[in-house]
Design a protein around this motif. Structure first.
Motif, PDB file in Angstrom:
ATOM      1  N   UNK A   1     -20.248 -33.166 -25.684  1.00  0.00           N
ATOM      2  CA  UNK A   1     -19.253 -33.048 -26.791  1.00  0.00           C
ATOM      3  C   UNK A   1     -18.998 -34.393 -27.636  1.00  0.00           C
ATOM      4  N   UNK A   2     -18.674 -35.465 -26.992  1.00  0.00           N
ATOM      5  CA  UNK A   2     -18.637 -36.875 -27.657  1.00  0.00           C
ATOM      6  C   UNK A   2     -19.835 -37.006 -28.559  1.00  0.00           C
ATOM      7  N   UNK A   3     -21.108 -36.835 -28.099  1.00  0.00           N
ATOM      8  CA  UNK A   3     -22.231 -36.787 -28.976  1.00  0.00           C
ATOM      9  C   UNK A   3     -22.108 -36.025 -30.262  1.00  0.00           C
ATOM     10  N   UNK A   4     -21.727 -34.927 -30.131  1.00  0.00           N
ATOM     11  CA  UNK A   4     -21.569 -33.909 -31.366  1.00  0.00           C
ATOM     12  C   UNK A   4     -20.604 -34.274 -31.961  1.00  0.00           C
ATOM     13  N   UNK A   5     -19.501 -34.937 -31.695  1.00  0.00           N
ATOM     14  CA  UNK A   5     -18.482 -35.321 -32.609  1.00  0.00           C
ATOM     15  C   UNK A   5     -19.011 -36.941 -33.494  1.00  0.00           C
ATOM     16  N   UNK A   6     -20.141 -37.216 -32.871  1.00  0.00           N
ATOM     17  CA  UNK A   6     -20.678 -38.552 -33.629  1.00  0.00           C
ATOM     18  C   UNK A   6     -21.730 -38.219 -34.353  1.00  0.00           C
ATOM     19  N   UNK A   7     -22.788 -37.318 -33.887  1.00  0.00           N
ATOM     20  CA  UNK A   7     -23.946 -37.038 -34.698  1.00  0.00           C
ATOM     21  C   UNK A   7     -24.092 -35.529 -34.818  1.00  0.00           C
TER      22      UNK A   7
END
Length: 504
Positions: A203-209
């Protein structure tokens, strides 16, 4: 491929100015729009994938020796694209290489650190993997990297530290310029608590990239098991935007089939069963109401073509056609199969009779793009370089059976150079590196291991009850064999089995 709704134009000018200023000052990635990975590993960057796509799995850990189908041992995807027209591939598998160093998990294809950016900058096979990725992109296609798999250790089993998991995914996604990743959750990787931590990192990854996520799970004909549903719950509950829920429509076992059902028709039932499960779970854990059409549009189906094991029937092209016909009718998101290596016949498989017999069926599904012809490189071909086992004191000619050729130069065997020696008077393993250079300066290299054994030091005899892994050596009916992949209960000697004859 934006995952967040654009801000509506109802805002007044002053409000928009203030909001824009807030975004500019914010340092948190969750407060701004996600951006595309730029790519730092030198393989260019990915693209937006079609809503409906055929993307077979490619085993990038397998050592390929078939002439014309390898890049220094890695599967030559450009050759496969040229042969078939298929432009999208799921690359398996990146796994933990054994632990955590600094603020991220050490990683590599197949769990080998040597097959990673950190540990393999000078490794020819890793360079070959990167070349295949860049070639596919240069030809108009793209790749998705798959994390996890049936064997090996997934990241989320190595650590449940969300930040360390996030850092690891960021390293790989940014480096390879990925727009799509696949989480293959099976085997030892199905612990729900571990997956909750992984879901938080994703989820944190999708918020970034701006990256699409595919969740791949085992399935039975009547749908996901309780364990599979709990994994789906974990990712939906943590807010992960799942582009595709991909089910492994394979290895059911005869006890799960209805009367008159086969693995082909059972795969159709599995897709229909998942459709109903997705509607229930998206409503309960993602607060989304899915119609049948939208639920089907989130489904991927991945079969195992040819011979999988002695417990499963050979999956034939006729069954592949059933799967593809259903995919077209229901407008699902993805079709796939394990593996393109089998269908390209870069590895032996007793269930594959003709090259690309399944690919020719599956490529009827999904969007067809424009293929950019690859630039042909005139690279010489080395033949006959193979691992061997010899007895101590025996004669051994380093060039026996070894040849080299080139499209322009013809026979260039005389130009072969050998790095390494074999002491036939001393037991041990000896590495030989063969290389040859053509008139254009192009170099081909191959490596083999020559094992010198004492006559009394017998090879372990094959045991049908034992599990063997790639590289294991056994004796069987007076001959010596090397295991090419995981197997149990498959005796050496079959032309298409997992055993390679290394000494007669």
């Amino acid at each position: 491929m934006a995952k967040r709704e654009k801000f509506k134009k109802k805002w007044c000018v002053i409000g928009m100015v203030c909001f824009t200023a807030f975004i500019a000052l914010s340092s948190s990635p969750t407060e701004a729009f996600a951006k595309q990975a730029t790519g730092t590993f030198g393989v260019s960057v990915g693209k937006t994938w079609p809503e409906q796509v055929n993307a077979p799995y490619a085993d990038m850990c397998e050592w390929i020796t078939k002439d014309g189908y390898h890049n220094a041992g890695a599967l030559n995807l450009a050759r496969v694209v040229k042969d078939t027209g298929v432009q999208y591939y799921n690359l398996g598998f990146i796994q933990s290489a054994g632990g955590v160093e600094g603020n991220k998990v050490t990683w590599g294809f197949g769990g080998y650190k040597l097959l990673s950016e950190e540990g393999g900058k000078n490794d020819t096979q890793y360079k070959g993997i990167k070349k295949s990725i860049k070639d596919v992109r240069d030809m108009g296609g793209d790749v998705c990297i798959s994390f996890g798999g049936a064997n090996g250790t997934p990241f989320w089993q190595t650590t449940q530290d969300v930040d360390k998991l996030y850092n690891t995914y960021m390293d790989i996604v940014e480096g390879f310029g990925l727009t799509r990743i696949d989480l293959d959750v099976e085997g030892s990787g199905t612990n729900k608590i571990n997956n909750i931590a992984n879901a938080k990192a994703i989820k944190k990854l999708q918020d970034t990239l701006d990256v699409d996520v595919v969740l791949t799970l085992p399935v039975l004909p009547d749908g996901l098991t309780y364990e599979g549903l709990s994994i789906l719950e974990a990712y939906l509950s943590e807010g992960v935007d799942l582009k595709v829920v991909n089910i492994m429509t394979m290895c059911y076992g005869s006890g799960t089939l209805l009367p008159g059902e086969n693995y082909g028709t059972a795969s159709l039932r599995a897709v229909n069963s998942l459709k109903d499960q997705l509607k229930t779970y998206y409503k309960k854990y993602a607060n989304q109401i899915l119609s049948d059409e939208k639920a089907y549009a989130k489904i991927g189906t991945t079969v195992s073509i040819g011979y999988e094991s002695g417990s499963d029937p050979i999956f034939v092209p006729e069954w592949s056609k059933l799967v593809v016909d259903q995919a077209i009718e229901k407008k699902i998101a993805m079709t796939s199969f394990w593996s393109i290596n089998r269908d390209a016949m870069t590895e032996p498989n007793q269930g594959i009779k003709n090259q690309y017999e399944h690919t020719s069926v599956f490529k009827e599904f999904g969007e067809k793009g424009v293929i950019v012809p690859p630039v042909e490189e005139n690279i010489p071909i080395l033949s006959g370089v193979e691992d061997k086992i010899i007895l101590i004191g025996s004669e051994f000619d380093l060039l026996e059976g070894i040849t080299a050729s080139d499209k322009k130069d013809g026979d260039i065997t005389a130009s072969i150079k050998i790095d390494g020696t074999v002491d036939t008077k001393k037991a041990g393993e000896y590495k030989l590196v063969y290389s040859v250079t053509n008139s254009e300066g192009k170099i081909a290299t191959k490596t083999c291991i020559i094992t010198v054994k004492e006559e009394g030091n017998t090879v372990e005899e094959y045991d049908a009850s034992k599990i063997y892994l790639k590289g294991d050596i056994v004796g069987y009916q007076g001959k010596t064999y090397e295991c090419q992949w995981w197997t149990q209960g498959e005796a050496p000697g079959s032309q298409y089995g997992p055993w390679k004859l290394v000494n007669r």
